[in-house]
Write a protein that holds these residues in place. Structure first.
Motif, mmCIF file in Angstrom:
data_model
loop_
_atom_site.group_PDB
_atom_site.id
_atom_site.type_symbol
_atom_site.label_atom_id
_atom_site.label_comp_id
_atom_site.label_asym_id
_atom_site.label_seq_id
_atom_site.Cartn_x
_atom_site.Cartn_y
_atom_site.Cartn_z
ATOM 1 N N GLY A 145 0.804 -1.214 0.000
ATOM 2 C CA GLY A 145 0.000 0.000 0.000
ATOM 3 C C GLY A 145 0.833 1.257 0.000
ATOM 4 N N LEU A 146 1.929 1.267 0.752
ATOM 5 C CA LEU A 146 2.796 2.443 0.828
ATOM 6 C C LEU A 146 3.712 2.544 -0.387
ATOM 7 C CD1 LEU A 146 3.672 2.271 4.638
ATOM 8 C CD2 LEU A 146 2.105 3.875 3.515
ATOM 9 N N GLU A 147 4.221 1.411 -0.870
ATOM 10 C CA GLU A 147 5.054 1.435 -2.081
ATOM 11 C C GLU A 147 4.264 1.981 -3.265
ATOM 12 O OE1 GLU A 147 8.232 -2.249 -1.378
ATOM 13 O OE2 GLU A 147 6.396 -2.593 -2.516
ATOM 14 N N ASN A 148 2.997 1.652 -3.308
ATOM 15 C CA ASN A 148 2.151 2.106 -4.398
ATOM 16 C C ASN A 148 2.012 3.633 -4.422
ATOM 17 O OD1 ASN A 148 0.363 1.207 -6.614
ATOM 18 N ND2 ASN A 148 -1.253 2.188 -5.408
ATOM 19 N N LEU A 149 2.297 4.273 -3.287
ATOM 20 C CA LEU A 149 2.254 5.731 -3.201
ATOM 21 C C LEU A 149 3.641 6.350 -3.362
ATOM 22 C CD1 LEU A 149 -0.292 6.123 -0.252
ATOM 23 C CD2 LEU A 149 -0.734 6.322 -2.710
ATOM 24 N N GLY A 150 4.620 5.525 -3.743
ATOM 25 C CA GLY A 150 5.942 6.040 -4.046
ATOM 26 C C GLY A 150 6.942 6.007 -2.916
ATOM 27 N N LEU A 151 6.582 5.403 -1.794
ATOM 28 C CA LEU A 151 7.493 5.363 -0.647
ATOM 29 C C LEU A 151 8.433 4.163 -0.730
ATOM 30 C CD1 LEU A 151 5.002 6.277 2.218
ATOM 31 C CD2 LEU A 151 6.981 7.620 1.523
ATOM 32 N N GLN A 152 9.623 4.335 -0.178
ATOM 33 C CA GLN A 152 10.530 3.194 0.003
ATOM 34 C C GLN A 152 10.198 2.569 1.346
ATOM 35 O OE1 GLN A 152 14.778 3.985 0.284
ATOM 36 N NE2 GLN A 152 15.252 1.972 -0.568
ATOM 37 N N VAL A 153 9.929 1.274 1.315
ATOM 38 C CA VAL A 153 9.455 0.582 2.518
ATOM 39 C C VAL A 153 10.360 -0.610 2.818
ATOM 40 C CG1 VAL A 153 7.494 -0.558 3.627
ATOM 41 C CG2 VAL A 153 7.084 1.246 1.930
ATOM 42 N N PHE A 154 10.720 -0.744 4.088
ATOM 43 C CA PHE A 154 11.495 -1.902 4.554
ATOM 44 C C PHE A 154 10.632 -2.713 5.517
ATOM 45 C CE2 PHE A 154 14.883 0.961 3.199
ATOM 46 C CZ PHE A 154 15.691 0.097 2.464
ATOM 47 N N PRO A 155 10.129 -3.873 5.072
ATOM 48 C CA PRO A 155 9.319 -4.715 5.958
ATOM 49 C C PRO A 155 10.202 -5.594 6.843
ATOM 50 C CG PRO A 155 9.385 -5.682 3.774
ATOM 51 C CD PRO A 155 10.183 -4.407 3.697
ATOM 52 N N ALA B 282 -4.754 -2.583 10.046
ATOM 53 C CA ALA B 282 -3.795 -1.988 9.106
ATOM 54 C C ALA B 282 -4.493 -1.595 7.805
ATOM 55 C CB ALA B 282 -2.661 -2.972 8.824
ATOM 56 N N PHE B 283 -5.412 -2.443 7.352
ATOM 57 C CA PHE B 283 -6.173 -2.146 6.136
ATOM 58 C C PHE B 283 -6.929 -0.826 6.279
ATOM 59 C CE2 PHE B 283 -10.174 -2.179 3.826
ATOM 60 C CZ PHE B 283 -9.783 -2.513 2.540
ATOM 61 N N LYS B 284 -7.505 -0.591 7.452
ATOM 62 C CA LYS B 284 -8.282 0.634 7.649
ATOM 63 C C LYS B 284 -7.399 1.877 7.527
ATOM 64 C CE LYS B 284 -12.044 0.697 8.315
ATOM 65 N NZ LYS B 284 -13.208 0.620 7.402
ATOM 66 N N VAL B 285 -6.136 1.768 7.934
ATOM 67 C CA VAL B 285 -5.224 2.904 7.776
ATOM 68 C C VAL B 285 -4.984 3.175 6.291
ATOM 69 C CG1 VAL B 285 -2.913 3.797 8.259
ATOM 70 C CG2 VAL B 285 -4.125 2.480 10.002
ATOM 71 N N MET B 286 -4.787 2.122 5.514
ATOM 72 C CA MET B 286 -4.610 2.315 4.072
ATOM 73 C C MET B 286 -5.894 2.848 3.436
ATOM 74 S SD MET B 286 -1.488 1.733 3.164
ATOM 75 C CE MET B 286 -1.199 2.678 4.675
ATOM 76 N N GLN B 287 -7.020 2.346 3.871
ATOM 77 C CA GLN B 287 -8.293 2.845 3.351
ATOM 78 C C GLN B 287 -8.425 4.346 3.610
ATOM 79 O OE1 GLN B 287 -11.765 1.410 5.402
ATOM 80 N NE2 GLN B 287 -13.196 2.272 3.910
ATOM 81 N N ALA B 288 -8.087 4.778 4.821
ATOM 82 C CA ALA B 288 -8.187 6.197 5.172
ATOM 83 C C ALA B 288 -7.194 7.037 4.372
ATOM 84 C CB ALA B 288 -7.943 6.376 6.671
ATOM 85 N N LEU B 289 -5.969 6.524 4.216
ATOM 86 C CA LEU B 289 -4.934 7.261 3.494
ATOM 87 C C LEU B 289 -5.314 7.417 2.019
ATOM 88 C CD1 LEU B 289 -2.116 8.581 3.397
ATOM 89 C CD2 LEU B 289 -1.149 6.282 3.086
ATOM 90 N N TYR B 290 -5.739 6.343 1.393
ATOM 91 C CA TYR B 290 -6.124 6.396 -0.019
ATOM 92 C C TYR B 290 -7.366 7.271 -0.205
ATOM 93 C CZ TYR B 290 -2.742 3.065 -1.909
ATOM 94 O OH TYR B 290 -1.583 2.458 -2.350
ATOM 95 N N GLU C 163 -8.089 5.083 -5.629
ATOM 96 C CA GLU C 163 -8.742 3.794 -5.387
ATOM 97 C C GLU C 163 -7.752 2.801 -4.781
ATOM 98 O OE1 GLU C 163 -11.338 0.425 -7.852
ATOM 99 O OE2 GLU C 163 -10.762 2.328 -8.804
ATOM 100 N N LEU C 164 -8.233 2.033 -3.805
ATOM 101 C CA LEU C 164 -7.384 1.033 -3.159
ATOM 102 C C LEU C 164 -6.987 -0.067 -4.144
ATOM 103 C CD1 LEU C 164 -9.062 0.380 0.320
ATOM 104 C CD2 LEU C 164 -6.680 0.994 -0.032
#
Length: 561
Positions: free
Chosen positions: A98-108, A198-206, A212-213
């Motif tokens: 979800g965050l990578e799709n917005l252009g962020l570099q993410v380290f899981p 966690a999904f709800k946070v992505m839903q709110a951010l998008y 669209e999610l």
């Protein structure tokens, strides 16, 4: 398994039949789930967006989204920390994608079950710091990690906690704590899983960004919600229904590889396939090795890599099954030796060489078989680890709270928990916990009960009734897969099957027609397979070698009277 008693639920009344406009059996199944109107039935069978609540009703959601918007704007590096079970792994994948799709570099990051344990670890903070992470998001954990979150802050890392576990008295000093279980949470649905939160946070951010999610996020939330035995009503039901639909219709390299490894049929994929085929293979990495294997699989888009990892997880799952069966046999012997005068209010079992990753499986099996809370431990040296599983009548985490001074660490839910304890404290803890269980279990019926939804003729099972049962998906807590009963079936053949011969393959005759059945983990009941029996089962279309065949999954059987 062999149950002490069977309880057949009542049939739908004439007025309920008329209100629902369905057949006797179908109406009864709906009424048993609290559904008595056509409107409720339509929403249940075809969940809609009306079950999805405003994410900004969750505590600190606005703070979370504002902090994430800032991270997106200035292209911060984000870390995602999730627990090592499927709820945590799928949530970690969800936030990463979800965050990578917005252009962020993410380290899981997911921790090692034994070397790091539950919760944010020092090793993970060192990892995030080395990668230049300035914002950390947690999945399925964090609400009890005050010390670690303060350390992260001292390292220049802000933290957004997404968790669904019961909160501790002193909440961490985090940027935001998104948790539907917080006492002052106004969110109308309290039963989101870790990945669901966690999904709800992505839903709110998008939603804030008016984007669209991505549909794959629904697949990840489905994995974790089924795995964590989330309440399968309201919002959870919509999310899983949507995710299963997306998964059946779209290509997902990673999960498609697991579907193939588990011999499931993608177009008719069910929650049973997920619970007993896909999810155990995701969980097994954390049980036997490192959960990062499963995370790598969920995040890969390379078909060859997905196939390689899925095959590796499949082999590990076979090993896990063998280890669990051997440990269960040892646990059963312990119980017979230790409790000659009857099964106590709470069951204890343990052995030094049982690996920590299977303790919860053993405890769950024992709790189900004896209808008691069960605690299973292992360890050598001075420190032991334990997993606890419970029954609805016994709140495990509440009971552990009463013995909290004995533990090094502990946590969990009413039905499942875990702890670490010094060897010197084991004996006293067992005494204290036994006393607590004796008190809390007063008046509880400890016999095992099988709930049967309806007595039917096997001829009821046809394409229409199977379609209705499929429409009742997704199954889970408060929407268990229906078990039916047929009286006076004649067993005409039976044999033990499986690597360890611990399952029963049965052929039954009823009114001139033959039916095939499989009774898992009931191979020791071979001598009971004779004559006329009452059969408790669920019908299933079994897909094998390119063919669909009707098969009865047998829960129990008993001599007909």
């Amino acid at each position: 398994m062999k149950y002490d008693k069977w309880v057949v639920l009542p049939k739908a009344s004439d007025s309920e039949l008329e209100a629902l406009g369905m057949g006797d059996v179908e109406s009864s199944l709906l009424v048993h789930r609290g559904i008595s109107t056509v409107e409720d039935m339509d929403e249940f069978l075809s969940p809609t967006l009306s079950s999805v609540h405003d994410p900004f009703l969750l505590p600190d959601m606005a703070l979370s989204v504002n902090r994430l918007m800032k991270a997106v704007d200035v292209r911060e590096t984000v870390g995602v920390f999730g627990d090592f079970d499927t709820d945590g792994i799928s949530g970690t994948a969800l936030l990463t994608r979800g965050l990578e799709n917005l252009g962020l570099q993410v380290f899981p990051y997911v921790p090692h079950r034994v070397e790091e344990g539950h919760g944010i670890s020092s090793q993970s903070l060192e990892f995030f710091s080395s990668k230049g992470v300035t914002l950390l998001m947690t999945v399925d954990c964090g609400v009890s990690s005050g010390e670690e979150i303060q350390k992260a802050l001292d390292m220049g890392i802000d933290t957004i906690i997404t968790d669904h576990h019961t909160a501790v008295d002193n909440l961490p000093n985090a940027t935001a704590i998104v948790n539907p279980s917080l006492p002052d949470s106004p969110y109308p649905f309290k039963y989101l899983t870790g990945v669901g939160t966690a999904f709800k946070v992505m839903q709110a951010l998008y939603q804030k960004k008016d984007i669209e999610l991505p549909e794959e996020l629904y697949v990840f939330v489905t994995l974790g919600t089924i795995s964590d035995v989330g309440l399968m009503r309201n919002e959870n039901r919509y999310l899983v229904s949507k995710g299963m639909d997306v998964l059946r219709k779209s290509e997902f390299v990673s999960i498609d590889a697991l579907i193939k490894a588990s011999n499931a049929y993608k177009k008719n994929l069910s929650t049973q396939d997920m619970s007993f085929g896909i999810i155990p293979r995701i969980n097994v990495a954390g049980r036997l090795d490192h959960a990062n294997l499963s995370l790598m699989l969920l995040l890969t888009s390379d078909e060859a890599e997905a196939t390689r990892l899925a095959e590796k997880l499949n082999e590990m799952n076979k090993k896990r099954q063998n280890l669990t069966e051997k440990a269960m046999q040892e646990a059963e012997r312990q119980i017979k030796d230790d409790f000659k005068d009857g099964i106590p209010s709470i069951i204890f079992a343990g052995k030094s060489n049982w690996i920590p990753g299977i303790l919860g499986l053993i405890a769950g099996r024992l709790s189900e078989e004896y209808h008691r809370p069960a605690i299973v431990a292992s360890g050598d040296g001075e420190m032991f680890r334990a997993s606890a599983r419970s029954i609805p009548e016994f709140n495990m985490i509440q009971a552990l709270d009463m013995c909290s001074d004995r533990f090094e660490q502990y946590g969990g839910h009413p039905m499942a928990a875990g702890f670490s304890i010094k060897k010197d404290n084991l004996r006293e803890f067992r005494k204290e916990m036994s006393a607590v269980a004796d008190e809390l279990m007063v008046g509880v019926d400890v016999g095992t009960t099988l709930t049967i939804e309806a007595e039917i003729s096997p001829s009821w099972v046809n394409s229409d009734s199977l379609s209705f049962l499929n429409a009742m998906e997704p199954y889970g807590e408060q929407n268990r897969e229906p078990i039916f009963m047929t009286s006076d079936m004649t067993i005409v053949d039976a044999k033990r099957v499986g690597v360890n011969k611990n399952h029963l393959k049965m052929t039954m005759e009823y009114q001139g027609r033959l039916y095939e059945g499989i009774a898992f983990r009931q191979g020791d009941r071979f001598d009971e397979c004779k004559g006329s029996v009452d059969l408790a089962y669920r019908p299933e279309m079994n897909y094998w070698n390119g063919k669909h065949n009707l098969e009865f999954i047998v829960s129990d059987f008993r001599p007909s009277t």
